[in-house]
Write a protein that holds these residues in place. Structure first.
Motif, PDB file in Angstrom:
ATOM      1  N   THR A 109      11.012   8.656   0.592  1.00  0.00           N
ATOM      2  CA  THR A 109      10.291   8.627  -0.686  1.00  0.00           C
ATOM      3  C   THR A 109      11.235   8.309  -1.837  1.00  0.00           C
ATOM      4  O   THR A 109      10.899   7.523  -2.733  1.00  0.00           O
ATOM      5  CB  THR A 109       9.594   9.980  -0.934  1.00  0.00           C
ATOM      6  N   ILE A 143       4.263  -4.340   2.946  1.00  0.00           N
ATOM      7  CA  ILE A 143       2.993  -3.778   3.426  1.00  0.00           C
ATOM      8  C   ILE A 143       2.651  -4.327   4.816  1.00  0.00           C
ATOM      9  O   ILE A 143       2.142  -3.613   5.678  1.00  0.00           O
ATOM     10  CB  ILE A 143       1.857  -4.101   2.422  1.00  0.00           C
ATOM     11  N   SER A 147       6.984  -0.186   9.933  1.00  0.00           N
ATOM     12  CA  SER A 147       8.289   0.476   9.776  1.00  0.00           C
ATOM     13  C   SER A 147       9.078   0.478  11.076  1.00  0.00           C
ATOM     14  O   SER A 147      10.297   0.286  11.082  1.00  0.00           O
ATOM     15  CB  SER A 147       8.096   1.913   9.299  1.00  0.00           C
ATOM     16  N   ARG A 194       8.566   0.220   3.313  1.00  0.00           N
ATOM     17  CA  ARG A 194       7.096   0.120   3.359  1.00  0.00           C
ATOM     18  C   ARG A 194       6.461   0.918   2.221  1.00  0.00           C
ATOM     19  O   ARG A 194       5.529   0.477   1.564  1.00  0.00           O
ATOM     20  CB  ARG A 194       6.568   0.626   4.707  1.00  0.00           C
ATOM     21  N   LEU A 195       7.001   2.117   1.976  1.00  0.00           N
ATOM     22  CA  LEU A 195       6.471   2.946   0.886  1.00  0.00           C
ATOM     23  C   LEU A 195       6.680   2.258  -0.466  1.00  0.00           C
ATOM     24  O   LEU A 195       5.801   2.274  -1.330  1.00  0.00           O
ATOM     25  CB  LEU A 195       7.153   4.307   0.913  1.00  0.00           C
ATOM     26  N   VAL A 198       3.976  -0.369  -1.222  1.00  0.00           N
ATOM     27  CA  VAL A 198       2.693   0.183  -1.692  1.00  0.00           C
ATOM     28  C   VAL A 198       2.809   0.635  -3.150  1.00  0.00           C
ATOM     29  O   VAL A 198       1.938   0.340  -3.985  1.00  0.00           O
ATOM     30  CB  VAL A 198       2.277   1.378  -0.793  1.00  0.00           C
ATOM     31  N   VAL A 199       3.893   1.340  -3.465  1.00  0.00           N
ATOM     32  CA  VAL A 199       4.058   1.887  -4.820  1.00  0.00           C
ATOM     33  C   VAL A 199       4.326   0.763  -5.830  1.00  0.00           C
ATOM     34  O   VAL A 199       3.893   0.841  -6.993  1.00  0.00           O
ATOM     35  CB  VAL A 199       5.195   2.941  -4.836  1.00  0.00           C
ATOM     36  N   VAL A 245      -0.430   8.082  -5.492  1.00  0.00           N
ATOM     37  CA  VAL A 245      -0.128   7.326  -4.268  1.00  0.00           C
ATOM     38  C   VAL A 245       1.160   7.819  -3.626  1.00  0.00           C
ATOM     39  O   VAL A 245       1.234   8.003  -2.404  1.00  0.00           O
ATOM     40  CB  VAL A 245      -0.016   5.819  -4.600  1.00  0.00           C
ATOM     41  N   THR A 246       2.179   8.077  -4.444  1.00  0.00           N
ATOM     42  CA  THR A 246       3.467   8.547  -3.904  1.00  0.00           C
ATOM     43  C   THR A 246       3.305   9.901  -3.209  1.00  0.00           C
ATOM     44  O   THR A 246       3.861  10.127  -2.128  1.00  0.00           O
ATOM     45  CB  THR A 246       4.507   8.667  -5.034  1.00  0.00           C
ATOM     46  N   GLU A 249       1.535   9.398   0.132  1.00  0.00           N
ATOM     47  CA  GLU A 249       2.450   8.764   1.097  1.00  0.00           C
ATOM     48  C   GLU A 249       3.479   9.772   1.605  1.00  0.00           C
ATOM     49  O   GLU A 249       3.797   9.801   2.790  1.00  0.00           O
ATOM     50  CB  GLU A 249       3.158   7.581   0.427  1.00  0.00           C
ATOM     51  N   PHE A 252       1.882  12.086   4.063  1.00  0.00           N
ATOM     52  CA  PHE A 252       1.604  11.380   5.323  1.00  0.00           C
ATOM     53  C   PHE A 252       2.861  11.282   6.192  1.00  0.00           C
ATOM     54  O   PHE A 252       2.790  11.378   7.425  1.00  0.00           O
ATOM     55  CB  PHE A 252       1.066   9.981   5.007  1.00  0.00           C
ATOM     56  N   LEU A 253       4.009  11.079   5.537  1.00  0.00           N
ATOM     57  CA  LEU A 253       5.264  10.911   6.285  1.00  0.00           C
ATOM     58  C   LEU A 253       5.616  12.147   7.109  1.00  0.00           C
ATOM     59  O   LEU A 253       6.354  12.057   8.089  1.00  0.00           O
ATOM     60  CB  LEU A 253       6.419  10.603   5.323  1.00  0.00           C
TER      61      LEU A 253
END
Length: 317
Positions: A109, A143, A147, A194-195, A198-199, A245-246, A249, A252-253
């Motif tokens: 992150t 995206i 990963s 990947r994160l 998205v961000v 969103v962060t 994410e 989720f990780l």
């Protein structure tokens, strides 16, 4: 403000209880019996008497309300019991894997946000310029790229080009910090990229929307320096959806990196989750779902608090 914090904190309790009830019931209605699966194996031959004895040992012959009460009372005391499949203490099973997954999620992150915020802001400020096009290509590629595939590429490059491989046996941070960082930095980069993609997309969209607002035009018309307009008004207000969103994410990780963990030989929560579900291990699956749900709820709690700091229009009562 403090009233809101306390109220919001205590609201987490019924949410967690609802998750606990839901996962408990779902584990009882899904097809499959852990006792039969463990004892019968591939042969499928096991006596009814033995099945009955084992079910009684795990308390599965008790009424559902009694099973739930016993489990939830243990959870309240931070006693998650033992795995029905291995017999090991669930608390000990989760302890090391949780530390690994948490550290990986924090590192990924941090890397993702460090890339995404400057890139997204620059992309919005230089809309339709080469900076914008490069940022969009980088984020779309991120995206579209899994990963784990990026992780495999990293390992191949390190091995073929540099004749070096990161340590493949996990070392906790408190045992050897340097070796721990050297090992986790590669999966963190793969996941963080990947994160960041998205961000970055979210930051660009939010910035473009904020920059068209009337208060931005007003601030500029009053002669405020562009840097202050961006810092005080644009970036701060654009961070609200980015923060959401962060946070999602990050949560989720904690349990969603099964394949990436396998690529780097990391036994995190994701792999444990898959094994628990595959074995119909009721107690372990329940504990893991409750743990991940707790992370989601706690992250949401802190995100709600940060909304008030980022947006002065929000006032809690």
């Amino acid at each position: 403000m403090w009233k809101y914090v306390v109220k919001r904190f205590f609201l987490m309790i019924p949410t967690l209880l609802g998750v606990a009830v839901l996962i408990f019931l779902l584990m009882r209605v899904v097809p499959g019996d852990i006792v039969e699966l463990r004892l019968a194996g591939d042969s499928g031959a096991v006596s009814e008497e033995l099945l009955k004895t084992e079910r009684a040992r795990f308390g599965l012959d008790q009424p559902l309300w009694k099973q739930f009460g016993t489990w939830i009372w243990g959870v309240v005391r931070f006693d998650f019991g033992t795995s029905m499949w291995t017999g090991a203490s669930i608390g000990e099973e989760i302890k090391l894997r949780f530390a690994l997954s948490l550290q990986l999620a924090i590192m990924a992150t941090a890397i993702g946000v460090a890339i995404a915020i400057p890139l997204g802001v620059a992309s919005a400020l230089k809309q339709d310029s080469w900076v914008d096009y490069v940022a969009r290509i980088v984020s779309i590629a991120g995206i579209a790229t899994p990963s784990f595939w990026l992780g495999i590429l990293m390992i191949l490059v390190l091995l073929v080009v540099f004749r070096w491989l990161p340590p493949m046996v996990y070392t906790p941070f408190w045992v050897n910090p340097w070796q721990n960082i050297i090992q986790l930095i590669w999966p963190a980069l793969a996941v963080g990229y990947r994160l960041s993609a998205v961000v970055t997309r979210m930051t660009r969209s939010a910035m473009l929307e904020v920059l068209r607002e009337d208060y931005i035009r007003t601030a500029r018309a009053k002669g405020l320096v562009e840097t202050l307009v961006l810092k005080r008004h644009a970036i701060k207000n654009a961070m609200l959806p980015v923060l959401t969103v962060t946070g999602i994410e990050f949560a989720f990780l904690m349990g969603g990196l099964v394949v990436t963990e396998q690529v780097f030989n990391l036994n995190g929560l994701g792999l444990l989750f898959v094994q628990a579900v595959a074995h119909r291990d009721y107690t372990l699956t329940q504990a893991l779902v409750l743990l991940v749900a707790s992370v989601f709820i706690i992250v949401n709690f802190f995100m709600d608090l940060m909304y008030g700091w980022l947006d002065p229009r929000i006032r809690y009562r």
